[in-house]
Design a protein around this motif. Sequence first.
Motif, PDB file in Angstrom:
ATOM      1  N   LEU A  40       0.816  -1.224   0.000  1.00 25.61           N
ATOM      2  CA  LEU A  40       0.000   0.000   0.000  1.00 25.61           C
ATOM      3  C   LEU A  40       0.848   1.271   0.000  1.00 25.61           C
ATOM      4  O   LEU A  40       0.351   2.343  -0.355  1.00 25.61           O
ATOM      5  N   GLU A  41       2.117   1.140   0.373  1.00 27.11           N
ATOM      6  CA  GLU A  41       3.008   2.295   0.453  1.00 27.11           C
ATOM      7  C   GLU A  41       3.187   2.929  -0.932  1.00 27.11           C
ATOM      8  O   GLU A  41       3.423   2.245  -1.923  1.00 27.11           O
ATOM      9  N   GLY A  42       3.050   4.223  -0.974  1.00 18.56           N
ATOM     10  CA  GLY A  42       3.262   4.941  -2.218  1.00 18.56           C
ATOM     11  C   GLY A  42       2.103   4.841  -3.202  1.00 18.56           C
ATOM     12  O   GLY A  42       2.151   5.426  -4.280  1.00 18.56           O
ATOM     13  N   LEU A  43       1.076   4.103  -2.847  1.00 21.38           N
ATOM     14  CA  LEU A  43      -0.085   3.958  -3.722  1.00 21.38           C
ATOM     15  C   LEU A  43      -1.010   5.156  -3.492  1.00 21.38           C
ATOM     16  O   LEU A  43      -1.351   5.470  -2.354  1.00 21.38           O
ATOM     17  N   SER A  44      -1.399   5.815  -4.545  1.00 23.29           N
ATOM     18  CA  SER A  44      -2.249   6.999  -4.417  1.00 23.29           C
ATOM     19  C   SER A  44      -3.678   6.606  -4.071  1.00 23.29           C
ATOM     20  O   SER A  44      -4.116   5.481  -4.339  1.00 23.29           O
ATOM     21  N   ALA A  45      -4.401   7.546  -3.509  1.00 24.27           N
ATOM     22  CA  ALA A  45      -5.823   7.339  -3.220  1.00 24.27           C
ATOM     23  C   ALA A  45      -6.578   7.062  -4.512  1.00 24.27           C
ATOM     24  O   ALA A  45      -7.493   6.229  -4.544  1.00 24.27           O
ATOM     25  N   VAL A  92     -18.431  -1.132   2.566  1.00 24.66           N
ATOM     26  CA  VAL A  92     -19.050   0.154   2.232  1.00 24.66           C
ATOM     27  C   VAL A  92     -18.067   1.163   1.649  1.00 24.66           C
ATOM     28  O   VAL A  92     -18.464   2.087   0.961  1.00 24.66           O
ATOM     29  N   VAL A  93     -16.792   0.999   1.904  1.00 24.51           N
ATOM     30  CA  VAL A  93     -15.792   1.929   1.372  1.00 24.51           C
ATOM     31  C   VAL A  93     -15.211   1.345   0.090  1.00 24.51           C
ATOM     32  O   VAL A  93     -14.744   0.206   0.078  1.00 24.51           O
ATOM     33  N   SER A  94     -15.255   2.123  -0.976  1.00 20.76           N
ATOM     34  CA  SER A  94     -14.604   1.676  -2.207  1.00 20.76           C
ATOM     35  C   SER A  94     -13.761   2.783  -2.822  1.00 20.76           C
ATOM     36  O   SER A  94     -12.797   2.508  -3.520  1.00 20.76           O
ATOM     37  N   LYS A  95     -14.128   4.021  -2.546  1.00 23.74           N
ATOM     38  CA  LYS A  95     -13.358   5.163  -3.040  1.00 23.74           C
ATOM     39  C   LYS A  95     -12.887   5.984  -1.845  1.00 23.74           C
ATOM     40  O   LYS A  95     -13.617   6.135  -0.870  1.00 23.74           O
ATOM     41  N   VAL A  96     -11.665   6.505  -1.975  1.00 22.95           N
ATOM     42  CA  VAL A  96     -11.102   7.325  -0.913  1.00 22.95           C
ATOM     43  C   VAL A  96     -10.389   8.532  -1.514  1.00 22.95           C
ATOM     44  O   VAL A  96      -9.886   8.472  -2.626  1.00 22.95           O
ATOM     45  N   ASP A  97     -10.377   9.620  -0.748  1.00 23.63           N
ATOM     46  CA  ASP A  97      -9.529  10.747  -1.116  1.00 23.63           C
ATOM     47  C   ASP A  97      -8.217  10.580  -0.350  1.00 23.63           C
ATOM     48  O   ASP A  97      -8.059   9.635   0.433  1.00 23.63           O
ATOM     49  N   ALA A  98      -7.273  11.466  -0.561  1.00 21.43           N
ATOM     50  CA  ALA A  98      -5.942  11.305   0.042  1.00 21.43           C
ATOM     51  C   ALA A  98      -5.979  11.223   1.572  1.00 21.43           C
ATOM     52  O   ALA A  98      -5.369  10.319   2.154  1.00 21.43           O
ATOM     53  N   PRO A  99      -6.700  12.132   2.277  1.00 23.09           N
ATOM     54  CA  PRO A  99      -6.735  12.007   3.740  1.00 23.09           C
ATOM     55  C   PRO A  99      -7.395  10.708   4.213  1.00 23.09           C
ATOM     56  O   PRO A  99      -6.917  10.077   5.160  1.00 23.09           O
ATOM     57  N   ALA A 100      -8.474  10.301   3.558  1.00 24.78           N
ATOM     58  CA  ALA A 100      -9.145   9.056   3.952  1.00 24.78           C
ATOM     59  C   ALA A 100      -8.253   7.850   3.687  1.00 24.78           C
ATOM     60  O   ALA A 100      -8.240   6.886   4.460  1.00 24.78           O
ATOM     61  N   ARG A 105      -4.933   3.415   5.796  1.00 26.37           N
ATOM     62  CA  ARG A 105      -3.663   2.690   5.934  1.00 26.37           C
ATOM     63  C   ARG A 105      -3.174   2.728   7.378  1.00 26.37           C
ATOM     64  O   ARG A 105      -2.662   1.721   7.884  1.00 26.37           O
ATOM     65  N   ARG A 106      -3.353   3.859   8.048  1.00 27.30           N
ATOM     66  CA  ARG A 106      -2.984   3.965   9.464  1.00 27.30           C
ATOM     67  C   ARG A 106      -3.818   3.004  10.303  1.00 27.30           C
ATOM     68  O   ARG A 106      -3.302   2.300  11.171  1.00 27.30           O
ATOM     69  N   ARG A 107      -5.116   2.958  10.021  1.00 26.49           N
ATOM     70  CA  ARG A 107      -6.010   2.063  10.761  1.00 26.49           C
ATOM     71  C   ARG A 107      -5.639   0.601  10.552  1.00 26.49           C
ATOM     72  O   ARG A 107      -5.724  -0.210  11.486  1.00 26.49           O
ATOM     73  N   LEU A 108      -5.214   0.236   9.350  1.00 27.51           N
ATOM     74  CA  LEU A 108      -4.785  -1.137   9.087  1.00 27.51           C
ATOM     75  C   LEU A 108      -3.565  -1.481   9.938  1.00 27.51           C
ATOM     76  O   LEU A 108      -3.506  -2.537  10.574  1.00 27.51           O
TER      77      LEU A 108
END
Length: 161
Positions: A40-45, A92-100, A105-108
């Motif tokens: 997931l590192e370096g992967l854009s939203a 329920v989540v499929s799209k995210v913006d950069a902060p989300a 990733r932090r939550r994971l």
Amino acid sequence: MALLESLKETAFVMLEETFPSRDKGGNVYLDRCTGWFPSLEGLSAEDASVPIVPGGTTIAAHTFHTVFYLDVVMAELKGRSLGRVDWKESWVVSKVDAPAWDDLRRRLREAYEEVVALLEADADWGQAHVEVVMAAVTHSAYHLGAVRQFHTVLRAREVTD
């Protein structure tokens, strides 16, 4: 070494390989640097929100689902019954913006660290612990495999663009 101690040791090795990556040689089933966090590192939203097929899932969806699952695992390890889990809610989540995306990733990472801490803190492992950790590794590795396939598709799209 007793069988249970061997199972515990293997479980922690596999959790490490599945999430931060076990890049010490002697990996069990993944190549170097292909666990959840490096993947997931370096992967854009934006890339995390692209379905491979129209109407399909996304990397963000698999990540959110895995966090949701680890939250269920934590509740189980803490002895809390959640009753019937609404697994549809885990998608329920499929799209995210950069902060989300950063937050997800932090939550994971936090969920992984808490599961490991709970498992390490309980010296009295029994069948339930073995079942929970084996399910957590298997389930998380399955979704990691999906994410790795998304990477393959994203790289292929970059080549053709």
